[in-house]
Write a protein that holds these residues in place. Structure first.
Motif, PDB file in Angstrom:
ATOM      1  N   UNK A 181       0.753  -1.159   0.014  1.00  0.00           N
ATOM      2  CA  UNK A 181      -0.015   0.046  -0.055  1.00  0.00           C
ATOM      3  C   UNK A 181       0.909   1.331  -0.083  1.00  0.00           C
ATOM      4  N   UNK A 182       2.164   1.104   0.703  1.00  0.00           N
ATOM      5  CA  UNK A 182       2.881   2.506   0.702  1.00  0.00           C
ATOM      6  C   UNK A 182       3.313   3.054  -0.565  1.00  0.00           C
ATOM      7  N   UNK A 183       3.816   1.865  -1.525  1.00  0.00           N
ATOM      8  CA  UNK A 183       4.062   2.044  -2.815  1.00  0.00           C
ATOM      9  C   UNK A 183       3.040   2.045  -3.894  1.00  0.00           C
ATOM     10  N   UNK A 184       1.902   1.817  -3.357  1.00  0.00           N
ATOM     11  CA  UNK A 184       0.704   1.692  -4.627  1.00  0.00           C
ATOM     12  C   UNK A 184       1.038   0.496  -5.598  1.00  0.00           C
ATOM     13  N   UNK A 185       1.340  -0.605  -5.144  1.00  0.00           N
ATOM     14  CA  UNK A 185       1.760  -1.550  -6.263  1.00  0.00           C
ATOM     15  C   UNK A 185       1.093  -2.822  -5.562  1.00  0.00           C
ATOM     16  N   UNK A 186       0.998  -3.826  -6.510  1.00  0.00           N
ATOM     17  CA  UNK A 186       0.654  -5.275  -6.163  1.00  0.00           C
ATOM     18  C   UNK A 186       1.501  -6.033  -6.461  1.00  0.00           C
TER      19      UNK A 186
END
Length: 143
Positions: free
Chosen positions: A65-70
């Protein structure tokens, strides 16, 4: 109301769509989620198809979530691959807020895929998968 995977597998497409429309986006999740594909909803094939996909193809997603990726967990080994950008946006289903999982700029193999998720119970999300603008399947994520 709290939902579980089996309840979603037993729902019709219309019921899944209604639940999605009635749910808030929730917070962008963080961490590992077990995933279940929901194909042919409301039929006696749904559960068997989900088990096959979980074993051979897709087990879930790991959110940062902190980097907006999965990253998706794929293959029998659960390899973390196929990256997506994660952000709040408008749903293609109803134009209301949702969490968008966007592969268009991060994945060659999934560049035409867009997922949307909404929170339906604590730590439990319902998702829609689009290929281009065409809806493909539903899925759920349990954290």
């Amino acid at each position: 109301m709290a939902y579980d995977v089996q309840q979603l597998l037993d729902m019709s497409q219309q019921q899944l769509d209604e639940l999605f429309r009635a749910s808030p986006p929730g917070e962008i999740p963080n961490g590992e989620a077990a995933g279940t594909a929901i194909i042919a909803p409301g039929t006696h094939y749904t559960e068997s198809i989900a088990k096959i996909i979980n074993f051979f193809g897709w087990q879930g997603k790991v959110f940062d979530a902190a980097n907006g990726v999965l990253k998706n967990k794929v293959s029998v080994l659960g390899v973390e691959a196929i990256v997506a950008k994660v952000y709040l946006g408008s749903s293609w289903l109803d134009n209301k807020p949702c969490i968008v999982l966007d592969y268009s700029e991060t994945s060659f193999v999934a560049q035409w895929i867009r997922d949307e998720i909404r929170l339906i119970s604590p730590n439990f999300y319902l998702g829609k998968v689009y290929w281009g603008k065409d809806r493909l399947i539903d899925f759920c994520l349990q954290f």
